[in-house]
Design an enzyme around this catalytic site. Structure first.
Site, PDB file in Angstrom:
ATOM      1  CB  SER A 552      17.384  31.271 -15.230  1.00  0.00           C
ATOM      2  OG  SER A 552      16.322  31.657 -15.863  1.00  0.00           O
ATOM      3  CG  ASP A 638      12.619  26.163 -19.164  1.00  0.00           C
ATOM      4  OD1 ASP A 638      11.959  26.737 -18.923  1.00  0.00           O
ATOM      5  OD2 ASP A 638      13.845  26.222 -18.478  1.00  0.00           O
ATOM      6  CG  HIS A 685      13.135  27.969 -15.571  1.00  0.00           C
ATOM      7  ND1 HIS A 685      13.969  28.155 -16.685  1.00  0.00           N
ATOM      8  CD2 HIS A 685      13.521  29.137 -14.770  1.00  0.00           C
ATOM      9  CE1 HIS A 685      14.720  29.136 -16.507  1.00  0.00           C
ATOM     10  NE2 HIS A 685      14.487  29.743 -15.507  1.00  0.00           N
TER      11      HIS A 685
END
Length: 722
Positions: A552, A638, A685
Site C-alpha cells: 500500500s 480496490d 485492498h
C-alpha cells in the site's frame, strides 16, 4: 487493549499493525492461515471472474510457484495450532466459528456438545431475498462477534471474500438444543463497520460508505418491531467515526478521529436514557482516547512533552480538558503505544528508545506507584485478549514477532506477576536459532533510524545471505511485525529479514510521523536509503542479493528510492501499491483524497504541496535507466489504491526500461529487469481472504524473489534411514 487503534482506524492506504483478530474488525490484514485448522468461512456454489488478461510476465515463475505452494502449505500446517484469542466468552458459554456457522459450548457441562447459534447458509438466503447479494456463490468471513450483556442477542459482522463491504447479522439466542432457525435472525444491517451492545436490546453501530464512517445509529429491539434511529453524524470529511465499549462494559464511546484531532462522546450504559454526552470538543492537534474507571475517566492524550501521549484523569461528571489532571508521562525516548485499565491499574504498552516493548503499570489509587515489566527482547507486537462478560483483574496477551510464533502471557497488575504460557513457566523465546538484532542507521541529517534484523548466526557472517527489506512509513503506523509463516520459512532457508522503521511511521512516537508528513515525505525515502547503506556497511548481504517489499502506502518510499538509487536492490515486490500520489491527490472524487490531505498534502489548492509531491511521486519521476525487477500485485476493485495508477506506473516503467536498453545495448553486467504485473479480482485492498488464493499469491512472491536474485530453491531435507 486496542485503544490507539480507534485513533488510527480510518481505512487509509495501509496494512495495519492491528491486524484482523478474527473477532475484532479493523481495516487490516487478516490471519487467514488459521483456516488450516478451522474453516472460518461458508460458501455455496459459484464462479469467480478473473483479471489474468491484464496480468503480464507470470508464466516464467509457474513451476517454482507450484513448488513454493507446497512448501508454504506445509509451513502453515506446522503453525496451525499456535495460540490465538479467537474465542468469545459469555457468562456461561464460549462462542467460536467453525465450518458453516457460529457455535457455542456450555462451560457448566462436564462434556459439552457444540450448539450452532448461526448458520451462514441462512444469512445467504436472507440476503438473496432482500437483494443485497445476487451472486451465485457466497463465501462469508466472520469478522467480529458481540454479545449483549445477558446473552439475549448476538451480533456478528460478516463480509464476502471478494469485497470489503461489511454486514451485521443480529441473532436472538435461543434455549439450548433448539435447531438453527432462520427466524432467529432478527435482521441484517447493511454496511455496518463497528457495533456494540449498550443493553440486551439496544445496539449502537456505525456504517461504512465510500470508505468513510460518519454516522452512528441506534437499534432498539424492545418492541415487537425493531426500530432504528440516528444518533450522531459527523460533518467533517476527514473524520472517521467508530463505537467502542469500555473494558468494564459500562461506557460506550463514539470516537471521531481525523489524522490530527479527536472528539469523544460517551453513553452511560448504566442509565436508562442512553443519551451521548461530550467529553472534550474537537480542537486542532489534540488526539485523545478515554477509558472508564469507577467515577472517573482515564485519558490518553498527546498533551505530554513534545506533543507525545501521556496519561491523564478527570471526573466523569466534569470530563472536559479543563479538568484533566496528568497521571503519568513516559521518560524521554519511550513512547506509549496502547493503554488499558485492569481493575485499579492502568497498563501501558510502550516502546523504549532501544526499540523493545515493555509494559508500564500505574496504580490509579496511587499514581506514583508505577513500575515497568520487561518483555522478551524479541517481542515486536502485543495482542491483548478482549475481556469476556466477567471482567477480570488479569491482562492476558500474546507476544510475537514476524518469525516468533505468538506466545501467551498473563499479567496481574496488582502484584506485578508476569506468567508465560509455557509448560515450565519460563520465557518461551528460543524457537530455533533465531537472532533478533536492533540497529540504528544514521541519516545524513543526523537522525537515527531503527532497524530490526532477524537472522541466523552473527551479523558479520551475513554477507552472502539474501536480504528481504520491509518498509512502510506512513500515517503514523508501525510497520506490521506480527508472526507470518512465510517469513519464518525464509529465515529457516538462510534469508535475513530487515524491518526499516522509517519516519512517517509511528515507531518512535507522534513526532516520528510528523517529521515525514506532507512537506517532509522525502525524509522517509532518505531514511530507507540510510538503512540499506548501514546494513551493507555492517556486513549484511549486498545489493545483488537484496529485495525490498512493501504494501500500500509503503510503496511510495520504495518506488521513490527505485527512481533515484536503483543500484541498491535487485528486486522489489509491492502489494496493492500506492504509486501515483500526485494523480490520486488531484482527484477529489476518489474516496480517500480529502481525508488524506493531512498526510500527503493538497496539490490542487497549494502550489507548494504540488511541487513537493511531484519531487518524490514514484509514477511522475520514472526515468530511462535499469530498474530492479518488480512484482506488482493489485486488485481490480480496490477503492483505496485505484488500479489505473498501478497500470499507468507499470506501462511507464516498461517504456523507460525499453528506452534505456535501446540507447544502452544489453550487456552481461546489466541484465534487463522483469516487470511483472499480477492483477487479481475483488475489492479487498488487503489481499485474498481465501486460503488457497493467499497461498498462490505468497508462492508467486517467493518464486519471483528466488528467480530474480538467482537463488537455488531450497530442497527439503530427506529423512535419514535407520
Amino acid at each position: 487493549m486496542a485503544v490507539l487503534s480507534s485513533l488510527l482506524c480510518s481505512p487509509a492506504r495501509f496494512i495495519s499493525p492491528f491486524r484482523l483478530r478474527l473477532w475484532d474488525f479493523s481495516p487490516c490484514k487478516r490471519r487467514t492461515w488459521l483456516l488450516l485448522s478451522v474453516q472460518r468461512c461458508y460458501s455455496s456454489d459459484s464462479s469467480n471472474s478473473s483479471d489474468h488478461h491484464r496480468s503480464s510476465g507470470l508464466e516464467r515463475y509457474k513451476d517454482l510457484q507450484k513448488y513454493f505452494n507446497r512448501r508454504l502449505k506445509a509451513a502453515y500446517h506446522r503453525f496451525s495450532h499456535i495460540p490465538d484469542h479467537s474465542l468469545v466468552c459469555g457468562h456461561n458459554h464460549v462462542y467460536f466459528i467453525e465450518g458453516d456457522g457460529i457455535y457455542r459450548v456450555d462451560q457448566r457441562q462436564s462434556d459439552p456438545e457444540p450448539e450452532q447459534v448461526l448458520h451462514l447458509g441462512h444469512v445467504s438466503r436472507q440476503e438473496e431475498k432482500t437483494g443485497l447479494i445476487n451472486e451465485e456463490r457466497i463465501q462469508w468471513i466472520v469478522q467480529r462477534i458481540r454479545l449483549s450483556p445477558q446473552e439475549k442477542h448476538l451480533a456478528a459482522s460478516l463480509k464476502t471474500t471478494d469485497t470489503e463491504e461489511p454486514w451485521c447479522v443480529v441473532v436472538r439466542l435461543r434455549k439450548r438444543n433448539s435447531p438453527p432457525d432462520p427466524q432467529h435472525i432478527v435482521l441484517t444491517l447493511d454496511k455496518v463497520f463497528s457495533f456494540e451492545w449498550a443493553t440486551d436490546d439496544v445496539l449502537f453501530y456505525t456504517t461504512l460508505e465510500a470508505l468513510r464512517c460518519s454516522k452512528v445509529f441506534r437499534l432498539d429491539l424492545t418492541s415487537k418491531e425493531s426500530r432504528i434511529t440516528s444518533v450522531f453524524e459527523e460533518t467533517h470529511p476527514d473524520v472517521f467515526v467508530e463505537v467502542a465499549l469500555s473494558r468494564d462494559r459500562q461506557m460506550l464511546s463514539i470516537n471521531g478521529n481525523s489524522r490530527s484531532s479527536s472528539e469523544v462522546l460517551l453513553i452511560d450504559g448504566t442509565t436508562s436514557h442512553l443519551e451521548p454526552f461530550l467529553v472534550q470538543p474537537r480542537q486542532p492537534d489534540l488526539l485523545y482516547h478515554v477509558e472508564h474507571w469507577r467515577e472517573s475517566l482515564v485519558i490518553l492524550a498527546n498533551t505530554g512533552p513534545g506533543k507525545e501521549y501521556q496519561v491523564l484523569q478527570s471526573p466523569l461528571s466534569e470530563p472536559s480538558m479543563a479538568s484533566w489532571v496528568p497521571l503519568f508521562a513516559p521518560d524521554s525516548g519511550t513512547v506509549i503505544k496502547d493503554m488499558d485499565v485492569i481493575g485499579d491499574h492502568c497498563v501501558l504498552v510502550a516502546r523504549t528508545a532501544a526499540g523493545g516493548l515493555v509494559l508500564i503499570v500505574i496504580s490509579l489509587t496511587n499514581p506514583k506507584e508505577a513500575y515497568t515489566v520487561q518483555l522478551p527482547s524479541w517481542a515486536c507486537t502485543i495482542q491483548t485478549k478482549k475481556p469476556g462478560m466477567a471482567v477480570g483483574s488479569v491482562l492476558e496477551f500474546l507476544i510475537s514477532s514476524p518469525v516468533h510464533t505468538p506466545m501467551p502471557y498473563s499479567l496481574s497488575p496488582q502484584d506485578g506477576l508476569l506468567l508465560s504460557g509455557s509448560k515450565d513457566g519460563s520465557f518461551p523465546g528460543a524457537q530455533g536459532r533465531i537472532t533478533t538484532t536492533r540497529l540504528e542507521a544514521c541519516n545524513h541529517d543526523g537522525t537515527l533510524v531503527p532497524v530490526t534484523l532477524f537472522h541466523s548466526g552473527p551479523v558479520g557472517g551475513l554477507r552472502q545471505a539474501p536480504l528481504l527489506v520491509h518498509v512502510y512509513g506512513a500515517y503514523g503506523r508501525d510497520l506490521n511485525m506480527e508472526f507470518c509463516p512465510e517469513k519464518r520459512l525464509l529465515l529457516e532457508q538462510g534469508w535475513t529479514l530487515a524491518f526499516c522503521h522509517i519516519r512517517g511511521g509511528g515507531e518512535r512516537g507522534l513526532s516520528w510521523h510528523r517529521q515525514a508528513g506532507v512537506e517532509g515525505k522525502q525524509r522517509g525515502v532518505e531514511d530507507l536509503r540510510a538503512c540499506l547503506r548501514h546494513l551493507f556497511s555492517s556486513g549484511v548481504s549486498s545489493p545483488s542479493l537484496t529485495a525490498l517489499t512493501a504494501c500500500s502506502a509503503g510503496a511510495v518510499a520504495v518506488g521513490a528510492l527505485c527512481n533515484t538509487h536503483t543500484h541498491m536492490m535487485r528486486a522489489v515486490t509491492l502489494q496493492a501499491p500506492f504509486l501515483d500520489v500526485l494523480g490520486t491527490m488531484e482527484d477529489p472524487s476518489l474516496p480517500l483524497t480529502l481525508e488524506d490531505r493531512e498526510e500527503w498534502g493538497d496539490p490542487v489548492g497549494n502550489p507548494e504541496h504540488r511541487l513537493i509531491i511531484s519531487s518524490y511521486c514514484p509514477l511522475h519521476n520514472i526515468t530511462p535507466q535499469c530498474y530492479p525487477s518488480m512484482l506488482l500485485t493489485a486488485y481490480s476493485g480496490d477503492a483505496r489504491v485505484p488500479l489505473a495508477g498501478v497500470l499507468k506506473y507499470t506501462e511507464l516503467l516498461k517504456k523507460a526500461i525499453h528506452t534505456h536498453f535501446t540507447l544502452n545495448p544489453i550487456s552481461e553486467y546489466e541484465p534487463a529487469p522483469n516487470i511483472v504485473l499480477n492483477i487479481q479480482p475483488g475489492e479487498n485492498h488487503l489481499g485474498p481472504e481465501d486460503f488457497e488464493l493467499m497461498l498462490e499469491e505468497e508462492a508467486l512472491r517467493l518464486a519471483f524473489l528466488y528467480t530474480e536474485l538467482g537463488l537455488e530453491p531450497p530442497r527439503p531435507q530427506r529423512k535419514r534411514r535407520r
